[in-house]
Design an enzyme around this catalytic site. Structure first.
Site, PDB file in Angstrom:
ATOM      1  N   GLU A 325       0.844  -1.199   0.000  1.00  0.00           N
ATOM      2  CA  GLU A 325       0.000   0.000   0.000  1.00  0.00           C
ATOM      3  C   GLU A 325       0.876   1.244   0.000  1.00  0.00           C
ATOM      4  OE1 GLU A 325      -3.238   2.444   2.712  1.00  0.00           O
ATOM      5  OE2 GLU A 325      -2.892   0.327   3.108  1.00  0.00           O
ATOM      6  N   LYS A 457      -8.263 -15.620  15.423  1.00  0.00           N
ATOM      7  CA  LYS A 457      -8.454 -15.184  14.039  1.00  0.00           C
ATOM      8  C   LYS A 457      -9.902 -14.851  13.703  1.00  0.00           C
ATOM      9  CE  LYS A 457      -4.461 -17.970  12.861  1.00  0.00           C
ATOM     10  NZ  LYS A 457      -3.923 -19.163  12.185  1.00  0.00           N
ATOM     11  N   ASP A 533       1.950 -14.491  12.387  1.00  0.00           N
ATOM     12  CA  ASP A 533       0.837 -15.078  11.644  1.00  0.00           C
ATOM     13  C   ASP A 533      -0.055 -13.939  11.155  1.00  0.00           C
ATOM     14  OD1 ASP A 533      -1.416 -16.359  10.687  1.00  0.00           O
ATOM     15  OD2 ASP A 533      -1.452 -17.852  12.304  1.00  0.00           O
ATOM     16  N   HIS A 629      -3.514  10.507  -2.201  1.00  0.00           N
ATOM     17  CA  HIS A 629      -3.526   9.132  -2.696  1.00  0.00           C
ATOM     18  C   HIS A 629      -3.757   9.078  -4.202  1.00  0.00           C
ATOM     19  CE1 HIS A 629      -3.225   6.013   0.502  1.00  0.00           C
ATOM     20  NE2 HIS A 629      -3.351   7.073   1.279  1.00  0.00           N
TER      21      HIS A 629
END
Length: 640
Positions: A325, A457, A533, A629
């Site tokens: 990004e 998660k 992770d 952006h």
């Protein structure tokens, strides 16, 4: 008469004589006297400091200044002698008495207004008397001379100059001096070693003004210089880090920038930290096999950027971020600069424990409830603890919390896992606990080792409330001037934006753990770089961002993150590139004290998140995000 001597004149008589003498002077001499008086005031104010200074409220800032007195970059950083032949040192000595100007401004401005009102109320009397008019004119002339020459000095920032200009006049000054933090409410810890100053240049995509052409001239044709020479130019602030790609080319810019950061990290005792971080196509598939991935057909390279320095708990840290990004690294770097300019951040660990919650099913709800009651007995918990800890050298069972749902009992086991993230450790120990429970509850059936109350998660209120992994709160105070010059907004605007967006907006959307601007952006980037992770960014990104305006008008910010799940051993941390990033932070492998490295990594994740929050919210408050952006995060399609 003889024998009678005249008595010496009184103070009042002497003052009258002095004023009469002034009145008899011609205009030229009067102006010379006024000029000499102003010059004397300037000399006294600027040269009579005592190593301390007061603000308008009379607060003594010497203590704050002394906290930063000895924070100099280590000797192996390139240093440039000043014009006097001495190396740059931290300012901590005599400080001009700036507060005198503020006091004089109040006194003289009030006196001037009073004289004007007095003249208006007695205008006829003054107009009829030439002497009165001359006296009043002379007094007003003195007022005007002061206002013209000294009134504006009080608007100059009276604290140490933390913010460097885009084109610093002294290259060594921004590299080797650490100014005292401005008046901050956060209690800062003493430095633990060399603390690097804030980055001299912090261009960010959300601030178009930082992308303008710089007035700082590049020293001649630099393409013929060696990489080592180019790196030294960057360290001496003669060449901007973020301009390397345009001044050279993207391929050569990377090794030059690596040399820069290797020198910076070396000064912090992390020499060679980036040796195993590849910048050419390279991956050892032998290390991947049986550990990280199956059915391997290749790998996806991710660019890694480095932000910092960021002062955290009294030491400088550089933070690697892997992302695709555009603007994310530059924006986070701006936040790091603002934090360091305010003296740094303080991060505190609240809880530390990874969890696993097996789903246990019984033939009746009464049996499930009986197990829940049994577990909560202290002597029974000790039995579970012994069974759990028999499976691990480092793991320690901290708690066992049962939740009953009909015939099911979900037993949430919380374990200290040292420097490992701990999922394998807690899972293995949980199996031992289940086997012990079967001895006392023969009808127990293990439905699933993970019953989703862990919770791993997935967004879950239990993680938000109870915590999972490392629960951390980090805070910093950003001086209002730094908010204005670095973040390009105001304290009031950014505080209001945080309330309306992160608090009200998140509440209206029913978010869970998402009372922040983009915490997951930074968490994921650091996770990818350091071998964590990446799927655990779901709960690790739980973050509450709070901002307040202090009594002094500065910005106080905190990020509360209850479930950061990180480790410095095991999993992806063993891969060379990820291990290099951990080494750059200073947390590779196990710590001298079990768990110390993993805890430090959690603090680093938290402060990086806070830096990202600062910069993005500032861009939103200034309404520059979309424009930047669209301009900097889009590239035209390349022709084949």
């Amino acid at each position: 008469m003889e024998g009678i001597t005249s008595s010496p004149p009184t103070v009042g008589q002497q003052l009258d004589a002095f004023l009469e003498g002034l009145q008899n002077l011609d205009s030229t001499h009067k102006y010379l006297v006024a000029f000499a008086t102003c010059l004397a005031v300037s000399f006294v104010v600027l040269n009579s400091g005592q190593g301390r200074y007061l603000d308008v409220k009379g607060k003594d800032h010497q203590k704050a200044a002394s906290q930063k007195k000895d924070l100099i970059v280590a000797n192996d950083m390139p240093q440039k002698a000043s014009a006097t032949g001495k190396k740059s040192v931290v300012s901590g000595g005599r400080e001009p008495r700036w507060y005198i100007f503020k006091i004089m401004n109040y006194v003289l401005a009030t006196s001037f207004l009073v004289s004007v009102v007095h003249f208006l109320l007695n205008s006829e009397e003054y107009i009829m008397s030439n002497d009165h008019i001359k006296t009043l004119g002379a007094v007003w002339t003195l007022f005007v001379l002061y206002f013209w020459g000294f009134f504006g000095v009080s608007f100059v920032d009276t604290d140490e100059h933390l913010e460097e200009e885009e084109s610093p006049s002294s290259p060594s000054s921004s590299s080797h001096k650490v100014a005292a933090p401005e008046n901050v409410s956060t209690v800062l810890p003493p430095p633990k070693g060399p603390v690097h100053p804030p980055a001299p240049f912090a261009p960010v995509c959300s601030d178009p003004s930082t992308q303008k052409a710089s007035s700082m001239k590049t020293p001649g044709d630099i393409s013929s210089l060696s990489n080592e020479e180019l790196a030294n130019l960057v360290l001496e602030n003669k060449l901007k880090d973020h301009k390397l790609e345009t001044e050279l080319n993207p391929t050569r810019a990377v090794p030059v920038r690596r040399l820069v950061f290797e020198k910076k990290l070396g000064s912090l005792g992390k020499k060679g930290a980036l040796n195993d971080l590849p910048y050419e196509h390279d991956l050892s598939y032998e290390r991947v096999f049986g550990a990280n991935c199956e059915i391997v057909v290749g790998y996806v390279p991710l660019p890694v950027g480095m932000v910092g320095p960021c002062t955290l708990n009294g030491e400088s840290v550089y933070i690697p971020m892997a992302t695709t990004e555009g603007c994310l690294v530059a924006s986070t770097n701006r936040g790091c600069k603002a934090i360091s300019a305010g003296g740094g951040a303080v991060s505190t660990l609240l809880r530390d424990g990874i969890t696993r919650a097996p789903c246990l099913r019984f033939e009746s709800a009464a049996e499930a409830a009986a197990l829940a009651i049994w577990v909560e007995e202290t002597h029974n918990f000790l039995k579970l603890k012994n069974a759990f800890e028999s499976t691990t050298s480092f793991g320690k069972l901290l708690s066992a919390k049962p939740t009953v749902a009909g015939k099911n009992c979900y037993l949430r086991l919380k374990c200290f896992s040292g420097d490992a993230m701990g999922m394998n450790m807690v899972s293995k120990g949980s199996l031992a606990v289940v086997e012990l429970l079967r001895q006392n509850f023969p009808t127990l059936k293990l439905v699933a080792l993970s019953g989703n109350m862990c919770t791993d998660k997935k967004a879950a209120a239990t993680n938000w409330i109870e915590g999972r992994g490392k629960s951390v709160v980090v805070e910093a105070t950003i001086p209002k001037r730094v908010v204005r010059t670095v973040l390009k907004t105001t304290v009031k605007a950014i505080v209001d934006t945080n309330v309306q967006k992160n608090l009200v907006g998140s509440a209206m959307s029913g978010t869970l753990g998402g009372f922040n601007a983009h915490a997951s952006n930074i968490v994921t980037a650091v996770f990818l770089a350091t071998g964590q992770d990446p799927a655990q960014n779901v709960e690790s990104s739980n973050c509450l961002t709070l901002m307040e305006e202090t009594k002094e008008g500065d910005l106080w910010i905190s990020c509360t993150m209850p479930s950061i799940e990180v480790g410095t051993v095991g999993g992806g941390t063993s891969l060379p590139a990820q291990a290099a990033c951990l080494k750059a932070i200073g947390v590779k492998g196990g710590g001298d004290i079990p768990g110390s490295n993993a805890r430090k990594l959690a603090h680093v994740v938290a402060v990086a998140t806070m830096a990202g929050e600062l910069s993005l919210l500032a861009a939103l408050a200034a309404n520059t995000l979309v424009q930047a952006h669209m301009q900097h995060n889009r590239k035209p399609a390349t022709s084949k």
